[in-house]
Design a protein around this motif. Structure first.
Motif, short mmCIF file in Angstrom:
data_model
loop_
_atom_site.label_atom_id
_atom_site.label_comp_id
_atom_site.label_asym_id
_atom_site.label_seq_id
_atom_site.Cartn_x
_atom_site.Cartn_y
_atom_site.Cartn_z
N ILE A 88 -2.71 -1.97 5.98
CA ILE A 88 -2.08 -0.92 5.16
C ILE A 88 -0.77 -0.41 5.76
O ILE A 88 -0.19 0.54 5.26
N ASN A 89 -0.32 -1.06 6.85
CA ASN A 89 0.94 -0.67 7.51
C ASN A 89 0.95 0.77 7.97
O ASN A 89 1.93 1.49 7.76
N ARG A 90 -0.12 1.21 8.55
CA ARG A 90 -0.19 2.56 9.11
C ARG A 90 -0.56 2.45 10.58
O ARG A 90 -1.34 1.59 10.96
N LYS A 91 -0.03 3.34 11.38
CA LYS A 91 -0.35 3.30 12.81
C LYS A 91 -1.78 3.75 13.07
O LYS A 91 -2.50 3.16 13.86
N VAL A 142 0.85 -1.19 0.00
CA VAL A 142 0.00 0.00 0.00
C VAL A 142 0.89 1.24 0.00
O VAL A 142 1.64 1.49 0.94
N ASN A 143 0.82 2.00 -1.09
CA ASN A 143 1.62 3.22 -1.20
C ASN A 143 0.81 4.45 -0.87
O ASN A 143 1.35 5.51 -0.59
N ASN A 144 -0.52 4.32 -0.96
CA ASN A 144 -1.36 5.48 -0.79
C ASN A 144 -2.64 5.08 -0.06
O ASN A 144 -3.33 4.17 -0.51
N ALA A 145 -2.91 5.71 1.05
CA ALA A 145 -4.14 5.43 1.81
C ALA A 145 -4.61 6.73 2.44
O ALA A 145 -3.84 7.43 3.08
N GLU A 146 -5.88 7.07 2.20
CA GLU A 146 -6.40 8.32 2.77
C GLU A 146 -7.88 8.18 3.06
O GLU A 146 -8.59 7.44 2.38
N PHE A 173 -15.00 6.15 4.39
CA PHE A 173 -14.46 5.63 3.14
C PHE A 173 -12.96 5.92 3.08
O PHE A 173 -12.55 7.07 3.01
N TYR A 174 -12.16 4.84 3.10
CA TYR A 174 -10.70 4.95 3.00
C TYR A 174 -10.28 4.50 1.61
O TYR A 174 -10.49 3.35 1.25
N LYS A 175 -9.69 5.40 0.84
CA LYS A 175 -9.24 5.04 -0.51
C LYS A 175 -7.83 4.47 -0.42
O LYS A 175 -6.94 5.09 0.16
N ILE A 176 -7.67 3.27 -1.01
CA ILE A 176 -6.40 2.56 -0.93
C ILE A 176 -5.77 2.46 -2.32
O ILE A 176 -6.41 1.94 -3.25
N ASN A 177 -4.54 2.96 -2.45
CA ASN A 177 -3.79 2.90 -3.72
C ASN A 177 -4.58 3.43 -4.92
O ASN A 177 -4.38 2.96 -6.05
N GLU A 178 -5.49 4.37 -4.68
CA GLU A 178 -6.32 4.91 -5.77
C GLU A 178 -7.10 3.82 -6.51
O GLU A 178 -7.56 4.02 -7.62
N ALA A 179 -7.22 2.61 -5.89
CA ALA A 179 -7.78 1.46 -6.60
C ALA A 179 -9.09 0.94 -6.01
O ALA A 179 -9.92 0.38 -6.71
N PHE A 180 -9.27 1.08 -4.70
CA PHE A 180 -10.48 0.59 -4.05
C PHE A 180 -10.66 1.28 -2.71
O PHE A 180 -9.79 2.03 -2.27
#
Length: 193
Positions: free
Chosen positions: A44-47, A3-7, A64-71
């Motif tokens: 997602i390897n986030r604290k 996971v490079n991107n999570a928001e 809603f958490y967007k992961i890797n701009e994919a899902f």
């Protein structure tokens, strides 16, 4: 999965607020304080992208958490927590029902339970509700690290039997502490994405 991107994109209370980008979604359901946020954070390897709280009933919206701009991971309010007013619980129930019934991009639901305890009446009711809408269910039996290794099989069997799982259902032992089950979780989730 790396996971490079999570928001967090939005905390929604109704359909009009759901993201409109048509990406696939995996919902996370479970009792208040069972470890939904810890599950997301471990995967997602986030604290603390997903906020964990010692106070049950903290999640009151569909997050809603967007992961890797994919899902998306969609964290739904926890159930079975007594300190929330009946009116508030009914509001959450309506919000969750609307989401589960109408969301075409919802691919599967991860139902998180605590492997140390027998699934509750609320857990079974949620499972039956999801099956009623023909939603694929992955049961994640979390807090595995808290059960001695020689008792794990018996705890998992109890979970499987209490839910009366069908052959199409998945039961995944998991620990947010040790990461046990993380690779298997991604393997399962990828089948639905």
């Amino acid at each position: 999965m790396k996971v490079n991107n999570a928001e967090i994109v939005i905390s929604a209370v109704s359909q009009k607020q759901y993201p409109g980008d048509r990406l696939p979604e995996i919902a996370l359901a479970g009792r208040s304080n069972v470890g939904k946020s810890s599950f997301i954070n471990k995967l997602i390897n986030r604290k603390n992208l997903a906020r964990t709280s010692s106070k049950p009933g903290k999640t009151q919206t569909l997050n809603f958490y967007k992961i890797n701009e994919a899902f998306y991971f969609v964290d739904v309010p926890g159930y079975g927590y007594a300190k929330v007013s009946k009116k508030e619980r009914e509001k959450w129930g309506g919000m969750m029902e609307e989401y589960f019934q109408t969301r075409e991009t919802l691919k599967a639901v991860v139902l998180i339970t605590d492997v140390r305890h027998e699934p509750t009446r609320d857990d079974i009711q949620m499972y039956d509700f999801l099956k009623h809408f023909d939603l694929p269910v992955i049961i994640v039996a979390t807090k595995l690290d808290k059960v001695p290794k020689n008792k794990r099989a018996q705890h998992l069997k109890r979970t499987k039997n209490t839910f009366e799982l069908g052959p199409e259902d998945y039961l995944l032992p998991f620990s947010s502490e040790t990461g046990e089950g993380k690779e298997e979780a991604w393997g399962l989730l990828k089948q639905f994405l």
